[in-house]
Design an enzyme around this catalytic site. Sequence first.
Site, PDB file in Angstrom:
ATOM      1  N   ASP A   8     -55.218  65.044  -3.196  1.00 55.46           N
ATOM      2  CA  ASP A   8     -56.238  65.927  -3.765  1.00 55.46           C
ATOM      3  C   ASP A   8     -57.604  65.337  -3.390  1.00 55.46           C
ATOM      4  O   ASP A   8     -57.690  64.399  -2.577  1.00 55.46           O
ATOM      5  CB  ASP A   8     -56.040  66.126  -5.279  1.00 55.46           C
ATOM      6  CG  ASP A   8     -56.452  64.918  -6.117  1.00 55.46           C
ATOM      7  OD1 ASP A   8     -56.788  63.856  -5.544  1.00 55.46           O
ATOM      8  OD2 ASP A   8     -56.434  65.038  -7.359  1.00 55.46           O
ATOM      9  N   CYS A  61     -53.786  60.766  -5.122  1.00 50.40           N
ATOM     10  CA  CYS A  61     -54.792  61.446  -5.955  1.00 50.40           C
ATOM     11  C   CYS A  61     -55.717  60.356  -6.502  1.00 50.40           C
ATOM     12  O   CYS A  61     -55.688  59.231  -5.997  1.00 50.40           O
ATOM     13  CB  CYS A  61     -54.141  62.312  -7.044  1.00 50.40           C
ATOM     14  SG  CYS A  61     -53.213  61.438  -8.302  1.00 50.40           S
ATOM     15  N   THR A 101     -55.750  58.622  -9.301  1.00 50.40           N
ATOM     16  CA  THR A 101     -54.986  57.497  -9.850  1.00 50.40           C
ATOM     17  C   THR A 101     -53.635  57.309  -9.185  1.00 50.40           C
ATOM     18  O   THR A 101     -53.017  56.255  -9.344  1.00 50.40           O
ATOM     19  CB  THR A 101     -54.706  57.742 -11.352  1.00 50.40           C
ATOM     20  OG1 THR A 101     -53.993  58.986 -11.455  1.00 50.40           O
ATOM     21  CG2 THR A 101     -55.987  57.813 -12.155  1.00 50.40           C
ATOM     22  N   GLY A 102     -53.147  58.332  -8.553  1.00 48.16           N
ATOM     23  CA  GLY A 102     -51.766  58.345  -8.028  1.00 48.16           C
ATOM     24  C   GLY A 102     -50.770  58.799  -9.081  1.00 48.16           C
ATOM     25  O   GLY A 102     -49.587  58.973  -8.785  1.00 48.16           O
ATOM     26  N   HIS A 132     -34.971  48.450  -3.567  1.00 45.89           N
ATOM     27  CA  HIS A 132     -34.145  48.740  -4.744  1.00 45.89           C
ATOM     28  C   HIS A 132     -33.981  50.215  -5.041  1.00 45.89           C
ATOM     29  O   HIS A 132     -32.924  50.628  -5.497  1.00 45.89           O
ATOM     30  CB  HIS A 132     -34.754  48.083  -5.998  1.00 45.89           C
ATOM     31  CG  HIS A 132     -34.742  46.587  -5.969  1.00 45.89           C
ATOM     32  ND1 HIS A 132     -34.865  45.819  -7.104  1.00 45.89           N
ATOM     33  CD2 HIS A 132     -34.628  45.702  -4.946  1.00 45.89           C
ATOM     34  CE1 HIS A 132     -34.824  44.528  -6.788  1.00 45.89           C
ATOM     35  NE2 HIS A 132     -34.696  44.436  -5.474  1.00 45.89           N
ATOM     36  N   HIS A 144     -27.657  49.022  -6.322  1.00 51.93           N
ATOM     37  CA  HIS A 144     -28.844  49.880  -6.227  1.00 51.93           C
ATOM     38  C   HIS A 144     -28.438  51.320  -5.927  1.00 51.93           C
ATOM     39  O   HIS A 144     -29.030  52.259  -6.463  1.00 51.93           O
ATOM     40  CB  HIS A 144     -29.800  49.340  -5.161  1.00 51.93           C
ATOM     41  CG  HIS A 144     -30.407  48.021  -5.527  1.00 51.93           C
ATOM     42  ND1 HIS A 144     -30.969  47.789  -6.758  1.00 51.93           N
ATOM     43  CD2 HIS A 144     -30.522  46.854  -4.838  1.00 51.93           C
ATOM     44  CE1 HIS A 144     -31.411  46.543  -6.819  1.00 51.93           C
ATOM     45  NE2 HIS A 144     -31.146  45.946  -5.665  1.00 51.93           N
TER      46      HIS A 144
HETATM   47  C1  RB5 Z   1     -58.789  64.479 -10.454  1.00 53.31           C
HETATM   48  O1  RB5 Z   1     -60.021  64.327 -11.075  1.00 53.31           O
HETATM   49  C2  RB5 Z   1     -57.791  63.499 -11.034  1.00 53.31           C
HETATM   50  O2  RB5 Z   1     -57.395  63.916 -12.294  1.00 53.31           O
HETATM   51  C3  RB5 Z   1     -56.590  63.359 -10.109  1.00 53.31           C
HETATM   52  O3  RB5 Z   1     -57.014  62.958  -8.857  1.00 53.31           O
HETATM   53  C4  RB5 Z   1     -55.531  62.369 -10.546  1.00 53.31           C
HETATM   54  O4  RB5 Z   1     -56.071  61.127 -10.834  1.00 53.31           O
HETATM   55  C5  RB5 Z   1     -54.597  62.843 -11.566  1.00 53.31           C
HETATM   56  O5  RB5 Z   1     -53.632  62.167 -11.965  1.00 53.31           O
END
Ligand code: RB5
Length: 143
Positions: free
Chosen positions: A7, A64, A66-67, A97, A133
């Site tokens: 994103d 994204c 945070t991922g 694993h 695993h």
């Molecule tokens: C976008 O602002 C943010 O929420 C997205 O990139 C992500 O971190 C969501 O988990």
Amino acid sequence: MIALGCDHGGYELKQEIKKYLDEKQLEYVDFGCDSTEAVDYPVYAKKVAKAILSGECDKGILICGTGIGISITANKFKGIRAALCTDCFCAEATRLHNDANVLALGGRVVGPGLAVKIVDTFLNTPFSGAERHMNRIKQMETE
Ligand code: RB5
């Protein structure tokens, strides 16, 4: 073939990862997004998950801010094992694993230098194939 998706929070890091993949001559399909304009991460997580489940791609990288959101979405798909990694130890362990088929990264969490090392570790570590695993991975697929 590697499926890439992000994103707006992961767009810049995705560009860095594409440079690394180009240098290594590794083939990828970029499912977007294509700028830092705000978009919805589930759209791109779904595209990458579907590309893997269809056999078009064998691994994916999702980014994204945070991922977290993008990995949660990808993990809704049966057969997708998306691992959010912030270090090389986890990237190696999740291949050995969990036979993770998607690496998730946080574009606002890891810098480009570390992210590229994490990608390199993820792509170059095989699944151990150990029976314990394999059994645990099978158990993930049932309730
Ligand atoms: C976008 O602002 C943010 O929420 C997205 O990139 C992500 O971190 C969501 O988990």
